[in-house]
Design an enzyme around this catalytic site. Structure first.
Site, PDB file in Angstrom:
ATOM      1  N   ASP A 179       1.179  -1.225  -0.347  1.00 38.87           N
ATOM      2  CA  ASP A 179      -0.042   0.405   0.150  1.00 38.87           C
ATOM      3  C   ASP A 179       0.704   1.336   0.251  1.00 38.87           C
ATOM      4  O   ASP A 179       0.848   1.874   1.130  1.00 38.87           O
ATOM      5  CB  ASP A 179      -0.991  -0.182   1.557  1.00 38.87           C
ATOM      6  CG  ASP A 179      -2.176   1.126   0.575  1.00 38.87           C
ATOM      7  OD1 ASP A 179      -2.481   0.986   2.026  1.00 38.87           O
ATOM      8  OD2 ASP A 179      -2.231   1.383   0.090  1.00 38.87           O
ATOM      9  N   ASN A 200       0.790   7.156   3.187  1.00 36.00           N
ATOM     10  CA  ASN A 200       1.673   6.408   3.616  1.00 36.00           C
ATOM     11  C   ASN A 200       3.344   6.006   4.203  1.00 36.00           C
ATOM     12  O   ASN A 200       4.035   6.247   4.509  1.00 36.00           O
ATOM     13  CB  ASN A 200       1.384   4.818   3.532  1.00 36.00           C
ATOM     14  CG  ASN A 200      -0.212   4.457   3.451  1.00 36.00           C
ATOM     15  OD1 ASN A 200      -0.912   5.253   4.593  1.00 36.00           O
ATOM     16  ND2 ASN A 200      -1.063   2.905   2.732  1.00 36.00           N
TER      17      ASN A 200
END
Ligand SMILES: Cn1cc(CCO)c2c3c(c(-c4ccccc4Cl)cc21)C(=O)NC3=O
Length: 289
Positions: A133, A138
């Site tokens: 991801d 992130n």
């Protein structure tokens, strides 16, 4: 069980720094060590549910991925009054998503980010894991003081510098949110954000999982160069998976453009590994140029 929670016993909550379907993230001070941490509180997943698997996944991944300067550090995790709580390193400069929402990255910032995240990916893959991801939201940023010692060759010693010029403030990029981490050998893929997902994963082809992280990092770079907003589906989504570059707002050198094109190559085997990214001439310091 004790009626005051461990969370409130051990932490003083400073501010809410993130909220999503995943739960809430707070900037907290640990009452014992006086350090600041990022603490995520998510509703405890139903036992045996897919959510429980990803919640435990995240903690297992953090436990395996010990200390690395380009992976957000994990300190502790526990369950209390129907919540899962994870205590991580607090990165004091926001996420890459916050940064590029203001303006695209400069070429130099981009090369630094690519270097740091490729280093982090190389470490994660070397531990037999994949992130699954990778995206600007992130990737977290820390402004850390780094000691810079200038070696002065002719008088064979370190030149005397006043202390603050030795402490350069530099940005360090760190991979965070290990909620989708899985093992390369026997993967249990929870698909990440579809804007960064390569086509082969959508077709359940898990034979080159580390290259899915490379693809997502390539799309992340495109976004940092002003190639967004990224498509979630449709013709533009497929064009990107055919390796077609969108128009970029930020001008970019030929070497970097070539590297990014390779990173989003339709065939996973043709994409460079993190180690090959690090050796790419686009990332070498432009000595003499
Ligand atoms: C929304 N948000 C904002 C921040 C601060 C950035 O300056 C942040 C952090 C984290 C996380 C995080 C992500 C996923 C899982 C656990 C945590 Cl604590 C989320 C964060 C994390 O692990 N470390 C952070 O700094």
């Amino acid at each position: 069980e004790s009626n005051i929670s461990r969370y409130h016993q051990e932490f003083l909550e400073l501010e809410l720094i993130g909220k999503g379907q995943f739960g809430s993230v707070y900037k907290c001070v640990n009452r014992l060590d006086g350090c600041v941490y990022a603490v995520k509180k998510s509703t405890k997943p139903v036992a045996g549910s897919a959510f429980e698997k990803t919640a435990l996944n995240e903690v297992y991944a953090h436990a395996v991925l010990g200390k690395h300067q380009h992976v957000v550090r994990y300190y502790s995790a526990w369950a209390e009054d129907n919540h899962m709580i994870i205590q991580n390193e607090y990165c004091n400069c926001g996420s890459l998503a916050d940064k590029i929402a203001k303006e695209p990255l400069s070429q130099q910032e981009l090369r630094t980010m690519l270097l740091h995240v490729a280093e982090g990916l190389r470490y994660i893959h070397s531990e037999g894991l994949v992130h699954m991801d990778i995206k600007p939201a992130n990737i977290f940023i820390s402004r850390e003081k780094k000691v810079r010692l200038n070696y002065d060759s002719h008088d064979d010693g370190f030149e005397e510098l006043d202390e603050n010029s030795m402490l350069e403030e530099e940005l360090t990029y760190k991979i965070g949110d290990l909620g989708h981490v899985t093992s390369i050998q026997n993967p249990q893929v929870e698909e990440g954000d579809c804007r960064y997902l390569p086509a082969e994963i959508l077709q359940d082809d898990y034979t080159h999982l580390p290259k899915a992280d490379v693809f997502a990092l390539g799309v992340t770079v495109i976004e940092c160069l002003g190639g967004g907003p990224l498509p979630k589906n449709g013709e533009a989504w497929h064009a990107l998976r055919r390796g077609e570059m969108p128009a970029l707002r930020q001008k970019v050198g030929r070497d970097l453009l070539e590297l990014v094109k390779q990173m989003i190559h339709p065939e996973p085997a043709k994409r460079p590994s993190p180690a090959q990214i690090l050796q790419n001439r686009a990332l070498s310091p432009d000595i003499g140029k």
